[in-house]
Design an enzyme around this catalytic site. Sequence first.
Site, mmCIF file in Angstrom:
data_model
loop_
_atom_site.group_PDB
_atom_site.id
_atom_site.type_symbol
_atom_site.label_atom_id
_atom_site.label_comp_id
_atom_site.label_asym_id
_atom_site.label_seq_id
_atom_site.Cartn_x
_atom_site.Cartn_y
_atom_site.Cartn_z
ATOM 1 N N TYR A 23 19.199 28.332 -4.248
ATOM 2 C CA TYR A 23 19.920 28.850 -4.819
ATOM 3 C C TYR A 23 19.154 30.460 -5.671
ATOM 4 O O TYR A 23 19.586 30.677 -6.175
ATOM 5 C CB TYR A 23 19.518 28.236 -6.170
ATOM 6 C CG TYR A 23 20.778 27.471 -5.839
ATOM 7 C CD1 TYR A 23 22.360 26.699 -4.702
ATOM 8 C CD2 TYR A 23 20.369 25.566 -6.151
ATOM 9 C CE1 TYR A 23 22.702 25.963 -4.649
ATOM 10 C CE2 TYR A 23 20.951 24.389 -4.888
ATOM 11 C CZ TYR A 23 22.143 24.858 -5.133
ATOM 12 O OH TYR A 23 23.068 23.788 -4.260
ATOM 13 N N HIS A 98 30.959 29.835 -4.696
ATOM 14 C CA HIS A 98 29.564 28.847 -4.329
ATOM 15 C C HIS A 98 28.598 30.014 -3.485
ATOM 16 O O HIS A 98 28.794 30.698 -3.494
ATOM 17 C CB HIS A 98 29.281 27.979 -3.582
ATOM 18 C CG HIS A 98 30.953 26.930 -3.310
ATOM 19 N ND1 HIS A 98 30.321 25.842 -4.110
ATOM 20 C CD2 HIS A 98 31.673 26.620 -2.922
ATOM 21 C CE1 HIS A 98 31.958 25.365 -4.667
ATOM 22 N NE2 HIS A 98 32.618 25.379 -3.489
HETATM 23 C C1 DQA Z 1 27.570 24.915 -4.878
HETATM 24 C C2 DQA Z 1 27.358 23.787 -4.502
HETATM 25 C C3 DQA Z 1 27.412 22.739 -4.397
HETATM 26 O O1 DQA Z 1 27.551 21.543 -3.185
HETATM 27 C C4 DQA Z 1 26.380 21.905 -5.182
HETATM 28 O O2 DQA Z 1 26.837 20.628 -5.121
HETATM 29 C C5 DQA Z 1 25.954 23.327 -6.189
HETATM 30 C C6 DQA Z 1 26.211 24.598 -5.966
HETATM 31 C C7 DQA Z 1 26.782 25.718 -4.794
HETATM 32 O O3 DQA Z 1 26.558 27.169 -5.310
HETATM 33 O O4 DQA Z 1 26.499 26.346 -3.675
HETATM 34 O O5 DQA Z 1 25.787 22.890 -7.576
HETATM 35 O O6 DQA Z 1 28.311 24.667 -5.452
#
Ligand code: DQA
Length: 141
Positions: A23, A98
């Site tokens: 992330y 995402h």
């Molecule tokens: C997410 C992807 C989801 O699978 C995960 O549970 C997240 C972050 C993303 O931004 O990549 O919390 O939404």
Amino acid sequence: MKKIAIINGANLNLLGKREPHIYGSQTFEEYFSLLQKDFPELQLSYFQSNIEGEIINHLHAIGFSYNGIVLNAGAYTHTSIAIADAIGGITTPVVEVHISNVYARETYRHHSYLSAKCKGVICGFGLESYRLALHFLASKS
Ligand code: DQA
């Protein structure tokens, strides 16, 4: 001025600290300040909650008056019929985003309850996924 809300769901308050190899290492607050500078033509707001019902309440509160919503529901994406129903019940268009490419990850991340209720989906571009969604909402009449 167009009113656009960014809503982050579960665990996204930990951005910057949480699994930075997936992330990134920037906090969302830092990134949000950059977005505000880069989109002076938009009135941007930011809301984050780890609580499913609070996300639903916020969608109800803004979803009949705002021009657009950028939603990263985190893991609720893959579990929440209730958030899907909230998106279906409001009039403001929602773009699902995402940070990671969910299709390159565990199979339980491949299904979204939200996508069918959203205008479109952007994933896999890191935090820039939010900027791409804002470009769309800023340009749409
Ligand atoms: C997410 C992807 C989801 O699978 C995960 O549970 C997240 C972050 C993303 O931004 O990549 O919390 O939404």
